[in-house]
Design a protein around this motif. Structure first.
Motif, PDB file in Angstrom:
ATOM      1  N   TYR A 137       6.390  15.487  28.492  1.00  0.00           N
ATOM      2  CA  TYR A 137       7.715  15.113  27.994  1.00  0.00           C
ATOM      3  C   TYR A 137       8.668  14.789  29.130  1.00  0.00           C
ATOM      4  CZ  TYR A 137       6.329  16.105  23.286  1.00  0.00           C
ATOM      5  OH  TYR A 137       5.700  16.055  22.083  1.00  0.00           O
ATOM      6  N   ILE A 184      15.351  -0.181  36.297  1.00  0.00           N
ATOM      7  CA  ILE A 184      14.487  -1.355  36.283  1.00  0.00           C
ATOM      8  C   ILE A 184      15.247  -2.564  35.744  1.00  0.00           C
ATOM      9  CG2 ILE A 184      12.381  -2.287  35.293  1.00  0.00           C
ATOM     10  CD1 ILE A 184      11.904  -0.324  37.481  1.00  0.00           C
ATOM     11  N   PHE A 185      16.153  -2.332  34.767  1.00  0.00           N
ATOM     12  CA  PHE A 185      16.974  -3.452  34.298  1.00  0.00           C
ATOM     13  C   PHE A 185      17.814  -4.014  35.444  1.00  0.00           C
ATOM     14  CE2 PHE A 185      17.058  -1.604  29.774  1.00  0.00           C
ATOM     15  CZ  PHE A 185      15.820  -2.147  29.527  1.00  0.00           C
ATOM     16  N   LEU A 195      -4.574  14.394  24.488  1.00  0.00           N
ATOM     17  CA  LEU A 195      -3.148  14.192  24.752  1.00  0.00           C
ATOM     18  C   LEU A 195      -2.476  13.568  23.539  1.00  0.00           C
ATOM     19  CD1 LEU A 195      -1.488  14.715  27.254  1.00  0.00           C
ATOM     20  CD2 LEU A 195      -1.723  12.333  27.827  1.00  0.00           C
ATOM     21  N   GLY A 252      -2.000  16.102  20.918  1.00  0.00           N
ATOM     22  CA  GLY A 252      -0.893  17.000  21.213  1.00  0.00           C
ATOM     23  C   GLY A 252       0.449  16.437  20.803  1.00  0.00           C
ATOM     24  N   VAL A 253       0.613  15.113  20.928  1.00  0.00           N
ATOM     25  CA  VAL A 253       1.892  14.506  20.564  1.00  0.00           C
ATOM     26  C   VAL A 253       1.972  14.235  19.076  1.00  0.00           C
ATOM     27  CG1 VAL A 253       3.401  12.512  20.936  1.00  0.00           C
ATOM     28  CG2 VAL A 253       2.148  13.481  22.838  1.00  0.00           C
ATOM     29  N   ALA A 255      12.654  -3.124  26.711  1.00  0.00           N
ATOM     30  CA  ALA A 255      12.566  -2.042  27.696  1.00  0.00           C
ATOM     31  C   ALA A 255      11.126  -1.821  28.135  1.00  0.00           C
ATOM     32  CB  ALA A 255      13.142  -0.762  27.109  1.00  0.00           C
ATOM     33  N   PHE A 265      10.046  -4.880  30.377  1.00  0.00           N
ATOM     34  CA  PHE A 265      10.704  -4.914  31.686  1.00  0.00           C
ATOM     35  C   PHE A 265      10.310  -3.722  32.541  1.00  0.00           C
ATOM     36  CE2 PHE A 265      14.614  -7.789  30.886  1.00  0.00           C
ATOM     37  CZ  PHE A 265      13.784  -8.863  30.999  1.00  0.00           C
ATOM     38  N   ARG A 266      10.043  -2.573  31.919  1.00  0.00           N
ATOM     39  CA  ARG A 266       9.699  -1.389  32.715  1.00  0.00           C
ATOM     40  C   ARG A 266       8.409  -1.635  33.484  1.00  0.00           C
ATOM     41  NH1 ARG A 266       9.318   2.257  28.842  1.00  0.00           N
ATOM     42  NH2 ARG A 266      11.522   2.717  28.930  1.00  0.00           N
ATOM     43  N   ASN A 282       8.406  -2.546  37.576  1.00  0.00           N
ATOM     44  CA  ASN A 282       7.778  -1.616  38.515  1.00  0.00           C
ATOM     45  C   ASN A 282       6.688  -2.299  39.324  1.00  0.00           C
ATOM     46  OD1 ASN A 282       8.548   1.288  38.612  1.00  0.00           O
ATOM     47  ND2 ASN A 282       8.589   0.966  36.427  1.00  0.00           N
ATOM     48  N   ILE A 319       0.991   5.944  37.075  1.00  0.00           N
ATOM     49  CA  ILE A 319       2.062   6.592  36.324  1.00  0.00           C
ATOM     50  C   ILE A 319       2.666   5.641  35.299  1.00  0.00           C
ATOM     51  CG2 ILE A 319       4.433   7.417  36.592  1.00  0.00           C
ATOM     52  CD1 ILE A 319       2.489   9.545  37.085  1.00  0.00           C
ATOM     53  N   GLN A 320       2.852   4.367  35.681  1.00  0.00           N
ATOM     54  CA  GLN A 320       3.466   3.434  34.732  1.00  0.00           C
ATOM     55  C   GLN A 320       2.549   3.163  33.545  1.00  0.00           C
ATOM     56  OE1 GLN A 320       6.488   2.359  34.387  1.00  0.00           O
ATOM     57  NE2 GLN A 320       6.940   3.703  36.093  1.00  0.00           N
ATOM     58  N   PHE A 355       0.443   5.298  32.390  1.00  0.00           N
ATOM     59  CA  PHE A 355       0.518   6.524  31.593  1.00  0.00           C
ATOM     60  C   PHE A 355       1.807   6.565  30.785  1.00  0.00           C
ATOM     61  CE2 PHE A 355       1.878  10.960  31.247  1.00  0.00           C
ATOM     62  CZ  PHE A 355       0.841  11.421  30.471  1.00  0.00           C
ATOM     63  N   VAL A 356       2.913   6.125  31.401  1.00  0.00           N
ATOM     64  CA  VAL A 356       4.200   6.124  30.701  1.00  0.00           C
ATOM     65  C   VAL A 356       4.153   5.161  29.519  1.00  0.00           C
ATOM     66  CG1 VAL A 356       6.557   5.295  30.962  1.00  0.00           C
ATOM     67  CG2 VAL A 356       5.671   6.943  32.550  1.00  0.00           C
ATOM     68  N   ILE A 361       2.074   6.964  26.826  1.00  0.00           N
ATOM     69  CA  ILE A 361       2.660   8.132  26.171  1.00  0.00           C
ATOM     70  C   ILE A 361       3.908   7.720  25.389  1.00  0.00           C
ATOM     71  CG2 ILE A 361       4.208   9.019  27.976  1.00  0.00           C
ATOM     72  CD1 ILE A 361       1.719  11.137  26.147  1.00  0.00           C
ATOM     73  N   LEU A 362       4.632   6.704  25.860  1.00  0.00           N
ATOM     74  CA  LEU A 362       5.799   6.241  25.107  1.00  0.00           C
ATOM     75  C   LEU A 362       5.380   5.570  23.815  1.00  0.00           C
ATOM     76  CD1 LEU A 362       8.442   4.729  27.505  1.00  0.00           C
ATOM     77  CD2 LEU A 362       8.553   6.788  26.191  1.00  0.00           C
ATOM     78  N   ALA A 422       4.572   8.272  21.442  1.00  0.00           N
ATOM     79  CA  ALA A 422       5.786   8.967  21.003  1.00  0.00           C
ATOM     80  C   ALA A 422       6.567   8.109  20.019  1.00  0.00           C
ATOM     81  CB  ALA A 422       6.652   9.305  22.216  1.00  0.00           C
ATOM     82  N   PHE A 423       6.607   6.785  20.226  1.00  0.00           N
ATOM     83  CA  PHE A 423       7.325   5.914  19.287  1.00  0.00           C
ATOM     84  C   PHE A 423       6.604   5.831  17.950  1.00  0.00           C
ATOM     85  CE2 PHE A 423       9.455   3.421  22.901  1.00  0.00           C
ATOM     86  CZ  PHE A 423      10.471   4.342  22.924  1.00  0.00           C
TER      87      PHE A 423
END
Lengths: 80, 325
Positions: free
Chosen positions: A54, A67-68, B92, B95-96, B257, B260-261, B265, B298-299, B301-302, B305-306, B309-310
């Motif tokens: 989390y 990042i934006f 994982l 878990g979420v 988002a 672009f994220r 990166n 990491i990106q 993974f993000v 996981i996002l 979560a969504f």
């Protein structure tokens, strides 16, 4: 100063400001997220896996703002 | 290792860095925010990012084919690694999302995770080091394909003026080097497609779980306004309507988002590696390559996981937040 030089100068200043100012808030936010995660891990080490997951979600949200700013400054430098 | 025994290494490293900075002149880095076209098949233009993503697809296919060719009851080697990866992702997700939806939530985000990890590592280990390996193309060709009709002459002239100064590495003046390889995730089209797929699946799961009416009810909240008696109730109802519309807007902001994220990166990492290599040619860039490997994993993974979560947020209806926890 002619118009082209002024435009170029504006692009450079704008790109620097977009990245520099845009990184302040996310930096603070990521710091707070990591602080909270470390404190809760110290109190309850069994929850480490869930907390890290989390924490990354929270970090990703606040990092998106930086990042934006980065994308805006890259567009200013290389596209416009 | 104490300071005394590590001193020669530090001094040697500094000498290498200084000598590199003084005597090796790197060409100015070629930075293009969009993927450049390599060749075209009929009406389709194949950019270097698309070409690289084909390579990544083949690599992933071969890897998993090798790993699962001879399945054994007691796994070892590659099969063990792949099972560990998939099982870790599955746990994982569970878990979420909870055990009811895990089989539906797991498939596409985990696939995207593996694809994005390999893409990012491809960019760090092949895209950036081989960024000078490519074909020289005159900018007229690319611009003529992109521009429409009357603007052709203008844009062609302009880009020629802009690119004469970035024609290093043995290209003719007026030509621009188009590298063969570029990280797929350093192309906004790639990340936007992944983000759109993820978000469209979130909407699909929301409609599956809540029905069309229930899913729309999260965004158009009129029940409090309808049963309002008096000014205070009407104000609260209006606030609810406004919150619902904001929620609707944020569903589309999530796509932007997401894309672009990942793009920002990975592209910023490549630009940083190229610029540091340009400024200080030797040795300083090495730890940053390690950092970019970390950022790439990491990106990915993000992203994974996002999206899970969504999905979890999408199947949670309006007003039953309390029973979800």
């Amino acid at each position: 100063m002619d118009l082209a030089a002024a435009t170029f100068l504006g692009k450079l200043i704008g790109a620097g400001l977009a990245m520099g100012l845009g990184a302040i808030g996310p930096g603070i936010g990521i710091g707070i997220a990591a602080m909270g995660a470390l404190q809760s891990m110290a109190r309850n080490p069994d929850m480490e896996g869930t907390i890290v997951t989390y924490m990354f979600i929270g970090i990703a949200f606040s990092e998106a703002l930086a990042i934006f700013g980065l994308v805006v400054s890259l567009i200013l430098l290389f596209v416009v | 290792m104490n300071l005394k025994s590590s001193l020669p290494y530090i001094i040697g490293g500094l000498i290498v860095a200084v000598v590199g900075a003084l005597f090796i002149k790197m060409p100015a880095p070629l930075i293009s925010i969009k993927a450049e076209p390599l060749f075209s098949i009929g009406p389709l233009t194949v950019t270097n990012s698309l070409f690289s993503s084909w390579i990544v697809t083949v690599v992933i296919f071969l890897f998993f084919f090798m790993a699962t060719r001879k399945l054994e009851y007691m796994p070892g080697g590659l099969q063990n690694f792949v099972e560990m990866l998939v099982e870790g992702l599955y746990n994982l997700t569970e878990g979420v999302s909870g055990s009811q939806w895990v089989s539906k939530f797991f498939l596409v985000p985990a696939t995207i995770f593996i694809f994005v990890v390999v893409s990012n590592l491809f960019g760090v280990f092949i895209g950036v080091p081989l960024s000078a390996v490519g074909v020289c193309e005159s900018p007229h060709h690319g611009e003529a394909a992109a521009a429409e009709g009357g603007h052709e002459a203008d844009t062609g002239h302009e880009t020629e003026a802009a690119t004469t100064e970035r024609a290093p590495l043995g290209c003719e003046p007026g030509q621009v080097l188009v590298p063969f390889f570029r990280a797929p995730s350093a192309d906004l089209n790639f990340t936007f497609a992944l983000a759109f797929i993820t978000q469209a699946m979130a909407w699909t799961f929301g409609i599956m779980a809540l029905g069309l009416g229930g899913f729309m009810g999260k965004f158009f909240i009129f029940d409090k306004l309808r049963s309002a008696k008096g000014g205070g109730d009407i104000a609260m109802g209006l606030i609810d309507v406004f919150v619902g519309l904001l929620e609707l807007l944020s569903e589309f902001v999530k796509i932007v988002a997401f894309s672009f994220r990942l793009f920002g990166n990975i592209f910023a990492g490549e630009v940083m590696l190229l610029v540091i290599t340009f400024l200080v040619p030797l040795l300083i860039v090495t730890p940053l390559i390690g950092f970019e490997v970390f950022v790439g994993i990491i990106q990915a993974f993000v992203f994974y996981i996002l999206s899970v979560a969504f999905y979890k947020v999408a199947i949670t209806g309006h007003g039953d937040h309390d029973e979800a926890h």
